[in-house]
Scaffold this motif. Sequence first.
Motif, short mmCIF file in Angstrom:
data_model
loop_
_atom_site.label_atom_id
_atom_site.label_comp_id
_atom_site.label_asym_id
_atom_site.label_seq_id
_atom_site.Cartn_x
_atom_site.Cartn_y
_atom_site.Cartn_z
N LYS A 120 -58.90 4.30 3.48
CA LYS A 120 -60.22 3.87 4.20
C LYS A 120 -60.58 2.53 3.58
O LYS A 120 -60.93 2.61 2.12
N GLU A 121 -60.64 1.38 4.22
CA GLU A 121 -60.87 0.26 3.51
C GLU A 121 -62.45 0.06 2.89
O GLU A 121 -63.31 0.59 3.93
N VAL A 122 -62.57 -0.42 1.89
CA VAL A 122 -64.01 -0.55 1.26
C VAL A 122 -64.45 -2.09 1.16
O VAL A 122 -65.44 -2.51 1.02
N ALA A 123 -63.14 -2.92 1.13
CA ALA A 123 -63.30 -4.51 0.85
C ALA A 123 -64.22 -5.19 2.03
O ALA A 123 -64.17 -4.76 3.13
N ASP A 124 -65.20 -5.86 1.59
CA ASP A 124 -66.12 -6.65 2.47
C ASP A 124 -65.55 -7.97 2.87
O ASP A 124 -66.13 -8.91 2.51
N VAL A 125 -64.85 -7.67 3.94
CA VAL A 125 -64.35 -9.07 4.62
C VAL A 125 -64.58 -8.95 6.20
O VAL A 125 -64.68 -7.74 6.65
N GLY B 14 -59.87 4.66 8.21
CA GLY B 14 -58.91 5.36 7.42
C GLY B 14 -57.49 4.82 7.37
O GLY B 14 -56.50 5.50 6.85
N VAL B 15 -57.13 3.66 8.17
CA VAL B 15 -56.04 2.85 7.72
C VAL B 15 -56.19 1.64 7.29
O VAL B 15 -57.07 0.89 7.91
N MET B 16 -55.33 1.05 6.43
CA MET B 16 -55.58 -0.35 6.02
C MET B 16 -54.31 -0.89 5.40
O MET B 16 -53.58 -0.32 4.80
N HIS B 17 -54.56 -2.32 5.48
CA HIS B 17 -53.22 -2.97 5.09
C HIS B 17 -53.89 -3.18 3.49
O HIS B 17 -54.36 -4.21 3.25
N VAL C 49 -57.25 -9.39 -10.29
CA VAL C 49 -58.07 -8.76 -9.56
C VAL C 49 -59.00 -7.54 -10.37
O VAL C 49 -58.59 -7.31 -11.31
N GLY C 50 -59.95 -7.16 -9.45
CA GLY C 50 -60.93 -6.21 -10.22
C GLY C 50 -60.42 -4.82 -9.76
O GLY C 50 -59.40 -4.43 -9.22
N PRO C 51 -61.29 -3.87 -10.50
CA PRO C 51 -61.06 -2.26 -10.13
C PRO C 51 -60.99 -1.99 -8.53
O PRO C 51 -61.64 -2.44 -7.75
N GLY C 52 -59.92 -1.27 -8.49
CA GLY C 52 -59.74 -0.76 -6.88
C GLY C 52 -59.27 -2.00 -5.92
O GLY C 52 -59.04 -1.70 -4.71
N HIS D 23 -52.55 -0.97 -3.05
CA HIS D 23 -53.13 0.55 -2.59
C HIS D 23 -54.43 0.66 -3.06
O HIS D 23 -54.81 1.92 -2.96
N GLY D 24 -55.20 0.00 -3.60
CA GLY D 24 -56.67 0.26 -3.75
C GLY D 24 -57.47 -0.22 -2.51
O GLY D 24 -57.19 -0.75 -1.64
N ASP D 25 -58.48 0.55 -2.41
CA ASP D 25 -59.38 0.48 -1.18
C ASP D 25 -60.19 -0.98 -1.06
O ASP D 25 -60.90 -1.29 -0.11
N ARG D 26 -60.17 -1.84 -2.29
CA ARG D 26 -60.66 -3.04 -2.24
C ARG D 26 -59.80 -4.18 -2.19
O ARG D 26 -60.24 -5.17 -2.45
N PHE D 27 -58.65 -3.49 -2.12
CA PHE D 27 -57.58 -4.75 -2.05
C PHE D 27 -57.91 -5.93 -0.99
O PHE D 27 -58.33 -5.73 0.26
#
Length: 392
Positions: free
Chosen positions: A83-88, A96-99, A354-357, A361-365
Motif C-alpha cells: 500500500k503506497e504511502v508516498a505523497d506524489v 494495496g498495489v504499488m511500484h 533515501v530515507g526510512p521506508g 520495496h518500501g511503502d515510501r519509495f
Amino acid sequence: MRENDGIAAIVPEVIGWRQTIHANPELGFAEHETAAFVAAKLTEFGLTVHTNVSATAVVGTLIKGTSGKAIALRAELDALPIKEVADVAYASREDGVMHACGHDGHTAMLLGAAKLLAESESFDGRVVFFFQPAEEVLGGGKKMIEDGLLKRFPVEQVFAVHNWPDFPEGHIGVRAGPQMAAVDDFEIVFRGSGCHAAMPHLGDDPLLAAASFVTAIQRLVSRSIDPLSPAVLSVTQIHGGRFNNFVPGEVKVEGTCRFYDRALSDHCAAEIERVAKATAAMHGASAELTYKRGYPPVVNPASGAALAAQAGADTVGAERVATEFQPSMGCEDFAFLLQGVGDGAYVWIGAGDVGPGAGLHGDRFVFNDAIVPIGIRFFLNVVQRALPVGGK
C-alpha cells in the motif's frame, strides 16, 4: 552518445510514461494494461511487436544494418502488493498495489531507448527488447525461457539495469562475478499433541520445538558454511495457535536462505531438515520440511561486465563507474535470462540517499527521475558498444 543525441528532448515524455505506469500498477502475470501500454508505444516507434510470447510479456525487435548480431535489453512490468504511502501526485490508484521497486522507471527508460534507437542509424544488428512479467517472486523470466523465448529470439548478450538507492546518485555499478544472490525458501511444519496450557505434561509442545529451531538453525551459517563464502539465513514467519490457554498441535515456521555459491542450496536443504527433525525429536514432536529452490545468483560474465563498464564510462564518465563493490544479498530473476543467454550484465544505476521506508520495496519509495536520462543513455551506449556500425 553524450551530447545532442535527442535524450534531453524526450526525458519529460519518458517521465510521463513512468508516472502513468506508476499510477496503474499491476501484480505479476496480471500486467495486462501495462503490457498493452508498452506494446502500443513500441508499435508507435516502428518496432516489430510480439505479445504471444509468454503470459503478459511483450517483446519488440529492431533491426538496422546487415551484421546479423543480436543483443537483448530487458525491463520489468510488475508491481508489488504494498500500500503506497508516498505523497506524489501520480500515486497508485490500486489500493494495496504499488511500484515500490522502480520497475515503472526501468520500463519507461527502455521505452525511451527504443524510441531513439528506432530513429537512428547508430548500430548494426538486431536489438530485442524484453519486457517481462512477474520479476518479483513468481519467476517470470524463468517462465519466458520455458515458453521458448530464447529459441524464438536468440541473442548473444542480454543487459538490464536497476535503480539502486543508497548507491551514489548518477553512478553506475557493474562487477564481474556475483552481483545478486541466489534465494531459496523453506517451510517447516512442527507437529505434536495439543493440550491445555495448564496441563503441558499431557501433550508435546511444537511451539517450543519451533522456538528452539529458530535459535539452533543459526548455526547453519556460523558453523557449517565456510566464513569466506557469504550466506544468510533468516526466519521470517512463525504461525501457530489460536487461544492463549491452549498449546497448539501444529506450528509453521518459514524463512529464506541467500548465497552466491549455488552449491549451497543442497547443503542448506539438508542442514535445515537435519536440525528441524532433531529439534522436534528433542521435544517429542515431528517436523516436515518443504524446501523451495528459487532464483539462482546473478553472476555477470567478465566479457559482459566489461562491455557494460565501457558503456557506463561512455554515459557518466569512467570516474563514476564502479567495478569493485560489495554485491547484494537481494535476488533477481534476471539471473535466469543471464544464465540462459550466457553473456551480458546486470547493472546498478545509483539513485542516491533515501530515507526510512523509501528504499526498495518500501511503502515510501519514490523513483529518482534524475536518473532517467542516464538509464536511456546507458542502453544506447550498450547497443553501440555491442553492435557497432562497421563491426569494429
